[in-house]
Design an enzyme around this catalytic site. Sequence first.
Site, PDB file in Angstrom:
ATOM      1  N   GLY A  11       0.821  -1.208   0.000  1.00 38.22           N
ATOM      2  CA  GLY A  11       0.000   0.000   0.000  1.00 38.22           C
ATOM      3  C   GLY A  11       0.851   1.252   0.000  1.00 38.22           C
ATOM      4  N   GLY A  14      -0.184   5.020  -1.025  1.00 37.18           N
ATOM      5  CA  GLY A  14      -1.233   5.710  -0.269  1.00 37.18           C
ATOM      6  C   GLY A  14      -0.710   6.859   0.574  1.00 37.18           C
ATOM      7  CE1 TYR A  15      -2.380  12.598   4.055  1.00 38.17           C
ATOM      8  CE2 TYR A  15      -2.845  11.208   5.952  1.00 38.17           C
ATOM      9  CZ  TYR A  15      -2.606  12.457   5.414  1.00 38.17           C
ATOM     10  OH  TYR A  15      -2.588  13.550   6.228  1.00 38.17           O
ATOM     11  CB  ILE A  16       0.287   6.546   6.145  1.00 38.43           C
ATOM     12  CG1 ILE A  16      -0.619   7.510   6.927  1.00 38.43           C
ATOM     13  CG2 ILE A  16       1.422   6.049   7.034  1.00 38.43           C
ATOM     14  CD1 ILE A  16       0.095   8.696   7.535  1.00 38.43           C
ATOM     15  N   GLY A  17       1.494   5.455   3.348  1.00 36.21           N
ATOM     16  CA  GLY A  17       2.423   4.516   2.733  1.00 36.21           C
ATOM     17  C   GLY A  17       3.590   5.186   2.048  1.00 36.21           C
ATOM     18  CE  LYS A  45      -3.542   5.362  -5.369  1.00 33.62           C
ATOM     19  NZ  LYS A  45      -4.283   4.249  -4.755  1.00 33.62           N
ATOM     20  CE  LYS A 135      -7.441   0.989  11.172  1.00 41.11           C
ATOM     21  NZ  LYS A 135      -7.002   2.364  11.492  1.00 41.11           N
ATOM     22  NE  ARG A 139      -3.800  -3.241  17.616  1.00 43.97           N
ATOM     23  CZ  ARG A 139      -3.662  -2.333  18.579  1.00 43.97           C
ATOM     24  NH1 ARG A 139      -3.973  -2.668  19.817  1.00 43.97           N
ATOM     25  NH2 ARG A 139      -3.224  -1.121  18.312  1.00 43.97           N
TER      26      ARG A 139
END
Length: 311
Positions: A11, A14-17, A45, A135, A139
């Site tokens: 990923g 993406g924004y944080i990736g 992209k 999420k 975990r």
Amino acid sequence: MEEKSRILIIGGTGYIGKLIVEASLRSGHPTFALIRTSTVSDPVKAKTVEGFKSSGVTILNVRGFLHDHKSLVSAIEQVDVVISTVGASQLGHQVKIIAAIKEAGNVKRFLPSEFGNDVDRARGVGPAKTLFKIKAQIRRATEAEGIPYTYVSPNCTFGYFLETLSQELYATAPPRDKVTIVGHGNTKAVFVDERDIGAYTIKAVDDPRTLNKILYIKPPKNIYSFNEMAALWEKKIGKSLEKEYVSDEQLLKQIEESSAPIDFYLDILHSVYVNGDQTYFEIEPSFGVEASELYPEIKYTTVDEHLDQFV
């Protein structure tokens, strides 16, 4: 000198990736990015991918992305650390990453896609509750397979929460006349620059202190209540803002009556500014560590510094 881990980011466009890819490169890690074959058809992209290539990132194209088990295992066998930064729609599919890591058998650390509130301690009431649950399930699946992990919890990003003073979802700058404050405005929240999230995340991948722990990013100079954040902005622009306070009951009604993605955003605001989900608990050594304490050499960007650019 110990050889740096080979890192795979899933990923990465993406924004944080993107920022984690960049941080990995800056730190000298052999860096790999798993890219969907269809990604290159998106001009924005595709440009990001070309930038990765020219910077030395090894691009691994997978036609089926997370659903091509054989290719996913083959990609994971080439690395030591897997970092997932997939978006909301792909969160549940991370079980496929877990299955591939288990089969590959060589990964020494997995960081699933989180990058927000600590989902085991967040208390959403609407659509955010569903996301937190997914999420948390990832975990538990990671732990059940005995895969070494680090969960990264950086709380509120500057881009989504600070730059607009947590006003409308699609606002582009802090308000100049009126600010809407959620709850009584005294609950503390934590704000972190996205580039610092990348830096702290990469620092953690080879650190034994973060193994099987939650890495909280809570820089002490970036913990503010809504009222304090608004007061700081007023001081910078030399002007008092009209203030409207939205009660818990009003916000719950807005969440119920709003459609996606507004309802989700409002639910996150409720979690942060009403429930105080980022600051109501102490970080215990049994489950977590704090990034700015572990890595004092990183000069993180403060809330005060970041807001200067909007004055």
